[in-house]
Design a protein around this motif. Structure first.
Motif, short mmCIF file in Angstrom:
data_model
loop_
_atom_site.label_atom_id
_atom_site.label_comp_id
_atom_site.label_asym_id
_atom_site.label_seq_id
_atom_site.Cartn_x
_atom_site.Cartn_y
_atom_site.Cartn_z
N LYS A 129 -3.97 -1.41 1.65
CA LYS A 129 -4.92 -1.82 0.60
C LYS A 129 -4.98 -3.35 0.53
O LYS A 129 -4.06 -4.20 0.40
CB LYS A 129 -4.37 -1.53 -0.79
CG LYS A 129 -4.39 0.11 -0.98
CD LYS A 129 -4.14 0.43 -2.35
CE LYS A 129 -4.04 1.92 -2.64
NZ LYS A 129 -3.63 2.30 -3.92
N LEU A 133 -8.96 -5.43 -3.17
CA LEU A 133 -9.52 -4.22 -3.77
C LEU A 133 -8.95 -4.00 -5.24
O LEU A 133 -8.01 -4.37 -5.44
CB LEU A 133 -8.77 -3.04 -2.85
CG LEU A 133 -9.36 -1.66 -2.61
CD1 LEU A 133 -10.58 -2.07 -2.08
CD2 LEU A 133 -8.36 -0.75 -1.96
N GLU A 136 -9.45 1.77 -8.68
CA GLU A 136 -9.96 2.85 -8.01
C GLU A 136 -10.69 3.79 -8.63
O GLU A 136 -10.47 4.06 -10.07
CB GLU A 136 -8.74 3.86 -7.59
CG GLU A 136 -9.15 4.94 -6.64
CD GLU A 136 -8.53 5.78 -5.84
OE1 GLU A 136 -8.45 6.76 -5.11
OE2 GLU A 136 -6.94 5.49 -5.95
#
Length: 156
Positions: A129, A133, A136
């Protein structure tokens, strides 16, 4: 025809742009946005595509996908038949470890939304990751492109 397995994340910084190995302009619309079967028309740079996607799995990670390349002219004609709100975005492809992240920077009605997707070989596949990022959003329907075409980000 295949089962597509992917995870989707919000993006917290725009540094991915400097890491991109490819950049594309995508214009797409939906002939059908029913959750059981979406039919998408896409122009990616100078190529046209027609895609059919099935219902997502319970966890949102996988679903049936069929895609066929069509001419750009055919795609332009089909876009005129699409439901309202054509999606306009720039896609950046970034290699992270053994995977490619596709980061979509949405324009027009969805400006301000940036989402990264990663396709996996199986649902429990481990991947690196990147630091940019964020949260989610896999399986959260409002982030599906078909939903963004009906209820754009600027109307949330």
């Amino acid at each position: 025809m295949a089962i597509e397995i992917e995870r989707k994340f919000l993006v917290t910084r725009d540094v991915y742009k400097n890491e991109a190995i490819q950049k594309s302009r995508i214009i797409q619309g939906f002939l059908n946005t029913h959750p059981n079967r979406t039919v998408r028309v896409r122009i990616k740079n100078d190529r046209g595509f027609l895609t059919v996607k099935g219902l997502s799995s319970q966890n949102g990670l996988s679903r049936f996908e069929w895609e066929k390349e069509i001419s750009k002219q055919e795609a332009e004609s089909l876009l005129k038949l699409c439901e309202p709100f054509i999606i306009d975005k720039i896609r950046y492809e970034v290699q992270v470890g053994n995977h490619i992240f596709e980061i979509d920077e949405f324009l027009s009605e969805n400006q301000g939304l940036v989402v990264a997707e990663i396709e996996l070989k199986h649902e429990s596949e481990v991947f690196e990751k990147p630091y940019w990022l964020g949260e989610e959003v896999t399986g959260i329907e409002k982030y599906y492109n078909s939903c963004l075409s009906r209820t754009p980000f600027k109307h949330w």
